[in-house]
Design a protein around this motif. Structure first.
Motif, PDB file in Angstrom:
ATOM      1  N   ALA A  24       0.841  -1.215   0.000  1.00 38.10           N
ATOM      2  CA  ALA A  24       0.000   0.000   0.000  1.00 38.10           C
ATOM      3  C   ALA A  24       0.871   1.259   0.000  1.00 38.10           C
ATOM      4  O   ALA A  24       0.539   2.250  -0.646  1.00 38.10           O
ATOM      5  CB  ALA A  24      -0.911  -0.008   1.215  1.00 38.10           C
ATOM      6  N   ALA A  25       1.981   1.213   0.717  1.00 46.10           N
ATOM      7  CA  ALA A  25       2.835   2.414   0.815  1.00 46.10           C
ATOM      8  C   ALA A  25       3.517   2.713  -0.526  1.00 46.10           C
ATOM      9  O   ALA A  25       3.946   3.842  -0.767  1.00 46.10           O
ATOM     10  CB  ALA A  25       3.872   2.230   1.921  1.00 46.10           C
ATOM     11  N   ASP A  26       3.606   1.718  -1.397  1.00 46.69           N
ATOM     12  CA  ASP A  26       4.115   1.904  -2.764  1.00 46.69           C
ATOM     13  C   ASP A  26       5.438   2.674  -2.766  1.00 46.69           C
ATOM     14  O   ASP A  26       5.533   3.778  -3.315  1.00 46.69           O
ATOM     15  CB  ASP A  26       3.037   2.639  -3.583  1.00 46.69           C
ATOM     16  N   ILE A  27       6.445   2.052  -2.150  1.00 48.37           N
ATOM     17  CA  ILE A  27       7.712   2.745  -1.916  1.00 48.37           C
ATOM     18  C   ILE A  27       8.617   2.727  -3.141  1.00 48.37           C
ATOM     19  O   ILE A  27       8.814   1.688  -3.760  1.00 48.37           O
ATOM     20  CB  ILE A  27       8.412   2.107  -0.706  1.00 48.37           C
ATOM     21  N   LYS A  28       9.169   3.905  -3.435  1.00 51.90           N
ATOM     22  CA  LYS A  28      10.054   4.033  -4.595  1.00 51.90           C
ATOM     23  C   LYS A  28      11.464   4.367  -4.112  1.00 51.90           C
ATOM     24  O   LYS A  28      11.657   4.891  -3.019  1.00 51.90           O
ATOM     25  CB  LYS A  28       9.554   5.168  -5.505  1.00 51.90           C
ATOM     26  N   LYS A  29      12.441   4.099  -4.991  1.00 52.83           N
ATOM     27  CA  LYS A  29      13.858   4.300  -4.640  1.00 52.83           C
ATOM     28  C   LYS A  29      14.190   5.762  -4.285  1.00 52.83           C
ATOM     29  O   LYS A  29      15.161   6.039  -3.591  1.00 52.83           O
ATOM     30  CB  LYS A  29      14.750   3.849  -5.810  1.00 52.83           C
ATOM     31  N   ASP A  30      13.361   6.702  -4.791  1.00 53.92           N
ATOM     32  CA  ASP A  30      13.679   8.097  -4.433  1.00 53.92           C
ATOM     33  C   ASP A  30      12.709   8.668  -3.402  1.00 53.92           C
ATOM     34  O   ASP A  30      12.549   9.872  -3.281  1.00 53.92           O
ATOM     35  CB  ASP A  30      13.749   8.983  -5.693  1.00 53.92           C
ATOM     36  N   ASP A  31      12.094   7.790  -2.613  1.00 52.91           N
ATOM     37  CA  ASP A  31      11.197   8.245  -1.535  1.00 52.91           C
ATOM     38  C   ASP A  31      11.955   8.382  -0.218  1.00 52.91           C
ATOM     39  O   ASP A  31      12.819   7.553   0.094  1.00 52.91           O
ATOM     40  CB  ASP A  31      10.081   7.210  -1.277  1.00 52.91           C
ATOM     41  N   LEU A  32      11.554   9.396   0.551  1.00 52.60           N
ATOM     42  CA  LEU A  32      11.967   9.469   1.955  1.00 52.60           C
ATOM     43  C   LEU A  32      10.821   8.879   2.764  1.00 52.60           C
ATOM     44  O   LEU A  32       9.664   9.280   2.599  1.00 52.60           O
ATOM     45  CB  LEU A  32      12.188  10.931   2.370  1.00 52.60           C
ATOM     46  N   ILE A  33      11.136   7.908   3.617  1.00 55.70           N
ATOM     47  CA  ILE A  33      10.097   7.305   4.455  1.00 55.70           C
ATOM     48  C   ILE A  33      10.359   7.673   5.909  1.00 55.70           C
ATOM     49  O   ILE A  33      11.489   7.555   6.396  1.00 55.70           O
ATOM     50  CB  ILE A  33      10.095   5.759   4.344  1.00 55.70           C
ATOM     51  N   ILE A  34       9.319   8.117   6.584  1.00 56.64           N
ATOM     52  CA  ILE A  34       9.429   8.336   8.028  1.00 56.64           C
ATOM     53  C   ILE A  34       8.606   7.251   8.698  1.00 56.64           C
ATOM     54  O   ILE A  34       7.406   7.112   8.423  1.00 56.64           O
ATOM     55  CB  ILE A  34       8.923   9.730   8.413  1.00 56.64           C
ATOM     56  N   GLU A  35       9.279   6.448   9.524  1.00 57.11           N
ATOM     57  CA  GLU A  35       8.552   5.407  10.259  1.00 57.11           C
ATOM     58  C   GLU A  35       8.464   5.786  11.730  1.00 57.11           C
ATOM     59  O   GLU A  35       9.485   6.061  12.373  1.00 57.11           O
ATOM     60  CB  GLU A  35       9.212   4.023  10.117  1.00 57.11           C
TER      61      GLU A  35
END
Ligand code: SAM
Length: 280
Positions: A39-50
């Motif tokens: 669902a989060a559909d993460i891409k190589k140029d994403d910043l993720i905050i967990e």
């Protein structure tokens, strides 16, 4: 190794017992983790905050896919575990702090990624303050994908004006488009909480769904109305002594085209927006 085995191994290795006061229920279900990541559909140029990485179960999958992952965890016991577990990842950053005290806006601006997404299995004791912070700080984020208690999720994604809502439902619908991702049984965690959970996703909107001159006043009006949710909107507002006499409020409610007996949770976001423009 399955997530269950991995989690048990880490808990044993570091002699960790879940701290209930910190809302620690660790995910042990592969399918649920997969569902969150998809669902989060993460891409190589994403910043993720967990928020609240705990032992790092979701974190591991995020690190494999994202440009950078910044985790914010309050429990210092997790810090040693996470630093050791992810030592080889140069896209991993850890902040040992209460998320409510972190300046997320500054954090995101300093990183200079074009897209930021928030992912979390939230600690249930502070779900509402965390979500309100994420919305009110007006962060430049694309999506917020979070696991929350099922009953809370039902309220968060309810349609304003259709009942079963809380003041937070209106904030969610003002800033975002919400939807359900997956239902998660309590057996997907150790220790198993008493309640089931739901993963929801909030798609943050560039422009609010309704236009008002002063959004603080809009949310103040909604909060005051919901303080006496069982009363009529008219009585709830009149009892607050904030919006003039009962007769004056009656006139404004009628001007908006609402029934004088309507209850706060039956009023739509657009109707509150029209009302606040009249009674400010
Ligand atoms: N992400 C892990 C998982 O899915 O297995 C753990 C989720 S657990 C429900 C919630 C996590 O939030 C715990 O690790 C807890 O220590 C952390 N936490 C609790 N309060 C926090 C706060 N105020 N700020 C940051 N993290 C917090």
């Amino acid at each position: 190794m399955s997530i269950l085995k991995e989690t048990k191994f880490i808990l044993d290795k570091y002699h960790i017992h879940a701290n209930k006061n910190l809302g620690q229920n660790f995910l042990i279900d592969d399918e649920t983790v997969e569902g969150i990541i998809k669902a989060a559909d993460i891409k190589k140029d994403d910043l993720i905050i967990e928020i609240g990485p705990g032992l790092g179960t979701i974190t591991k999958e995020l690190l494999e896919r994202a440009g950078k992952v910044i985790c914010i965890e309050l429990d210092s016991r997790m810090i040693e575990i996470l630093n050791e577990r992810f030592a080889l990842y140069d896209n991993f950053k850890l902040i040992n702090k209460d998320v409510l005290k972190v300046d997320l806006k500054e954090l995101i601006e300093n990183e200079k990624f074009s897209t930021t997404k928030i992912v979390a299995n939230l600690p249930y004791y502070i779900t509402t303050p965390i979500i309100m912070k994420l919305l009110e700080d007006k962060l430049n984020v694309k999506t917020i994908t979070v696991m929350v208690q099922k009953e809370v999720a039902d309220r968060l994604i309810a349609e304003p004006g259709k009942g079963e809502t809380g003041a937070i439902t209106y904030a969610i619908n003002y800033y975002t488009k919400p939807h359900t991702v997956i239902q998660v049984p309590n057996t997907a965690f150790i220790p198993a909480p008493k309640v089931n959970s739901t993963v929801i996703q909030l798609e943050v909107q560039k422009e609010p769904i309704v236009k008002v001159e002063n959004e603080e006043k809009l949310f103040e009006l909604i909060k005051i109305a919901f303080m006496q949710k069982r009363k009529t909107l008219l009585n709830a507002l009149a009892n607050s002594n904030k919006y003039g006499t009962k007769e004056e409020i009656e006139n404004k409610i009628a001007e908006v085209g609402l029934d004088l007996k309507i209850r706060p949770e039956k009023v739509t976001l657009e109707e509150y927006a029209r009302l606040v423009e009249r009674i400010k």
